[in-house]
Enzyme design. Structure first.
Site, mmCIF file in Angstrom:
data_model
loop_
_atom_site.group_PDB
_atom_site.id
_atom_site.type_symbol
_atom_site.label_atom_id
_atom_site.label_comp_id
_atom_site.label_asym_id
_atom_site.label_seq_id
_atom_site.Cartn_x
_atom_site.Cartn_y
_atom_site.Cartn_z
ATOM 1 N N HIS A 27 0.838 -1.194 0.000
ATOM 2 C CA HIS A 27 0.000 0.000 0.000
ATOM 3 C C HIS A 27 0.876 1.249 0.000
ATOM 4 O O HIS A 27 1.182 1.795 1.066
ATOM 5 C CB HIS A 27 -0.909 0.012 1.243
ATOM 6 C CG HIS A 27 -1.799 -1.175 1.364
ATOM 7 N ND1 HIS A 27 -1.319 -2.430 1.698
ATOM 8 C CD2 HIS A 27 -3.146 -1.312 1.210
ATOM 9 C CE1 HIS A 27 -2.325 -3.281 1.743
ATOM 10 N NE2 HIS A 27 -3.445 -2.636 1.458
ATOM 11 N N GLU A 403 -17.521 -3.382 24.786
ATOM 12 C CA GLU A 403 -16.757 -4.624 24.927
ATOM 13 C C GLU A 403 -15.549 -4.681 23.995
ATOM 14 O O GLU A 403 -14.460 -5.105 24.403
ATOM 15 C CB GLU A 403 -17.673 -5.834 24.664
ATOM 16 C CG GLU A 403 -18.794 -6.012 25.658
ATOM 17 C CD GLU A 403 -20.079 -5.299 25.278
ATOM 18 O OE1 GLU A 403 -21.113 -5.532 25.927
ATOM 19 O OE2 GLU A 403 -20.040 -4.480 24.306
ATOM 20 N N HIS A 465 -29.182 -13.772 25.522
ATOM 21 C CA HIS A 465 -28.133 -13.736 26.541
ATOM 22 C C HIS A 465 -27.579 -15.133 26.860
ATOM 23 O O HIS A 465 -26.684 -15.250 27.701
ATOM 24 C CB HIS A 465 -28.666 -13.107 27.830
ATOM 25 C CG HIS A 465 -28.765 -11.612 27.769
ATOM 26 N ND1 HIS A 465 -29.402 -10.956 26.744
ATOM 27 C CD2 HIS A 465 -28.300 -10.650 28.601
ATOM 28 C CE1 HIS A 465 -29.336 -9.651 26.955
ATOM 29 N NE2 HIS A 465 -28.665 -9.441 28.076
#
Length: 654
Positions: A27, A403, A465
């Site tokens: 790149h 998270e 959950h």
């Protein structure tokens, strides 16, 4: 000075083009647009030891735009950490210059980057670790900046904004981030996918924001100095740049993002930049100028070491320094005792263990993703306060419902060194963390992931959950240690393993429901057996007729099931399939004798994984469908997680 800086930047751009072209992969465009900033940072501002890439108080530079790796490698060559042969081996097998930076391979690389956004988030972990250790050791021992170079793609990843919000809240003023805003990405211009005003966004996240012409060297220098002087807020320097700046005909082209330039374009660009046509050209005057600061840098590092040596005469400092520098296997951890026969959820056992050791492990830092009571970290939080909000000596990381940033920040803290980071959430939300967990394993970072509520026993919260596939899925990540303890005693054994491991992250899976605490007097192997992943918990006389294998909450189920047979039954607890698989064949065959083919396994999750131990024709009690909203005991009966049903399944097969 100005002309020599311009020449150095041109030389760096030449190395970028040549390295990518020789590899025929890479790149070049973004690396060239970032070259002005990075070259000035490395040659004029970055504090490091030229003789020791791991000097503890060095400034950290994280290339979040990992695809721009040839830029970093070129600067590391000028810094003396990489040879010219290393540059010429870019992206080749076993080289020190892989396609994206890898921390365990290349001297001077601080983090493995590539998945966009995570380098930016890890930089928050670096800076948080610096702030905590500065508070504990003194600013004469720990006092460095964390620099990060990010791209448009980094900032587009939501993890970057989640981590940035925490950095602003925590007032991490020693972060100086450069956002190379060249407004081009692989598929085309950024305006096709983004209309964000990043200055307003980051100012709203409590950052100090400076906008500059990313190719104006005076503006870059002034911005870095302003970022260093701002101590209450992290600094974002938005550098407005041009993709492939300096290219003969391809300036601003998205084609340069992920494709090597053609030979004629490289030749014309070198001519435009005032470089000779030769490949990998690095003149002596550029090297000399780049390294003009090195004697001073060496003196700074030597003075720092003398200061540390002198401070070791102070007992309090020496004790804390010992905690910061002690190898993990040498940790002396006094775990609590548990009462056999009582019922305790393994998440509660984790909380009890945390409470018992937190005072003796002052480098243990971490927290929960807005689940402190459920994850049993509330007492830790109340005892030590919230980092940043309650000062930099506080140890609880209150990350909120973030998270993924939490996991990446822990990686940054572990990469920085000196701390024992952990993070907790419900197991079902490990999916949010997953790519950062993978990066923990890839970078050989012994981060501790604490996942509670590990099965359908979560109960009334229902299928959203209740994890089903998560334990098996996480076991697929190479070098991640899976730990699913059967009771409180196995929990502390598993935690001991996790905290003392040097190179592998651990994920511990803990129950919401109570489990009987096994008596070490009756089951002596429960103390040391988890170290080998799987072990004989309860045996029979002679060769068993049947082997029952289980993990976590199903171990007690297996013990009860064994009582329903008149045959000779061996019960094997397997808290870590990964660790068991690493054992020598002699040990594995002793635990699971090949001649004993009557085998059954139980785990409150996917069944697929367990056929490797019971054979394709073996019996596996598990769950391959989503759960339901109901009390855990009701679901246990419905799904057949009872001794009677497990025994029935076995009898029907054997």
């Amino acid at each position: 000075m100005t002309q020599l800086t311009e020449k150095t930047v041109a030389v760096v751009k030449g190395l970028i083009m040549d390295g990518v072209a020789k590899a025929n992969s890479g790149h070049p465009g973004g690396a060239m647009s970032s070259a002005d900033y990075a070259t000035i940072l490395f040659s004029e501002f970055l504090n490091f030891n030229p003789d020791d890439s791991k000097w503890f108080n060095r400034d950290r530079f994280i290339l979040s735009a990992g695809h721009e790796s040839m830029l970093q490698y070129s600067l590391l060559h000028l810094s003396g950490f990489l040879s010219m042969d290393d540059l010429k081996a870019f992206r080749q097998l076993s080289s020190l210059t892989p396609g994206h930076p890898e921390v365990h391979l290349t001297p001077g690389v601080e983090a493995t980057t590539g998945p966009l956004g995570q380098g930016f988030a890890m930089s928050v972990g670096f800076a948080a670790a610096e702030a905590y250790l500065r508070e504990k050791l003194g600013s004469d021992v720990m006092d460095h900046y964390t620099y990060v170079l990010a791209s448009d793609g980094d900032i587009q990843e939501p993890i970057a904004l989640g981590a940035a919000s925490l950095a602003g809240l925590w007032k991490l003023g020693k972060i100086v981030a450069f956002y190379d805003s060249n407004k081009i990405q692989l598929a085309g211009p950024c305006c096709k996918v983004d209309c964000t005003n990043h200055k307003e966004i980051f100012e709203g996240l409590c950052w100090h924001v400076i906008e500059v012409d990313g190719h104006n060297h005076d503006e870059i220098r002034a911005a870095i100095k302003a970022g260093q002087l701002e101590t209450e807020k992290p600094t974002l320097i938005i550098g407005h740049t041009t993709m492939a700046k300096g290219a003969a005909t391809l300036e601003g082209s998205h084609k340069t993002h992920g494709e090597p330039m053609k030979a004629d374009e490289i030749a014309a660009t070198k001519k435009k930049l005032g470089l000779p046509a030769e490949d990998f050209h690095v003149p002596a005057d550029v090297v000399d100028a780049f390294r003009a600061r090195f004697d001073g840098l060496r003196e700074t590092a030597a003075a720092w070491q003398n200061g540390v040596d002198a401070k070791l005469a102070d007992a309090a400092f020496a004790e804390m320094w010992g905690h910061v520098t002690r190898p993990r296997p040498e940790l002396d951890i006094a775990w609590p005792e548990f009462t056999p026969g009582e019922s305790m959820a393994t998440r509660k056992a984790w909380g009890t263990c945390l409470d018992a050791v937190m005072d003796s492990l002052p480098t243990l830092v971490g927290g929960s993703a807005d689940l402190d009571p459920s994850n049993q970290t509330m007492n830790f939080r109340n005892t030590y306060g919230d980092f940043g909000v309650d000062g930099y000596g506080a140890r609880n990381l209150a990350v909120g419902v973030r998270e993924f940033p939490m996991a990446a920040i822990m990686n940054g803290m572990q990469l920085h060194g000196g701390l024992l980071p952990f993070g907790a959430t419900f197991l079902t939300f490990s999916d949010y963390c997953r790519n950062a967990i993978r990066m923990s394993a890839l970078q050989e970072l012994p981060v501790l992931y604490v996942f509670t509520h590990d099965s359908f026993w979560v109960g009334e919260d229902g299928p959203t959950h209740q994890p089903i596939e998560h334990v098996s899925s996480l076991r697929l990540i190479p070098d991640l240690i899976d730990l699913r303890p059967a009771d409180a005693n196995e929990t502390k054994a598993c935690l001991d393993l996790a905290l003392k491991h040097e190179t592998k992250p651990s994920a511990i899976f803990l129950t919401r429901q109570g489990l009987p605490i096994l008596d070490p007097a009756e089951y002596p192997a429960v103390t040391d057996g988890p170290a080998k992943g799987g072990y004989v918990l309860k045996d029979c006389e002679g060769t068993p007729d049947l082997i029952l294998i289980a993990s976590g909450s199903e171990v007690s189920l297996a013990l009860e099931t064994a009582k329903l047979f008149k045959r000779k039954v061996r019960v094997v607890s397997m808290p870590s399939a990964k660790l068991f698989d690493e054992q020598p064949d002699s040990y594995k065959n002793a635990v699971l004798p090949p001649d004993v083919t009557a085998r059954a396994a139980a785990e409150a999750g996917r069944t697929d994984y367990w056929y490797k131990y019971v054979g394709l024709g073996g019996v596996v009690l598990g769950i391959d469908h989503f759960g339901a909203s109901a009390p855990g005991k009701v679901l246990s009966d419905k799904y057949g997680f009872t001794p009677e049903n497990f025994a029935r399944m076995i009898r029907e097969k054997y």
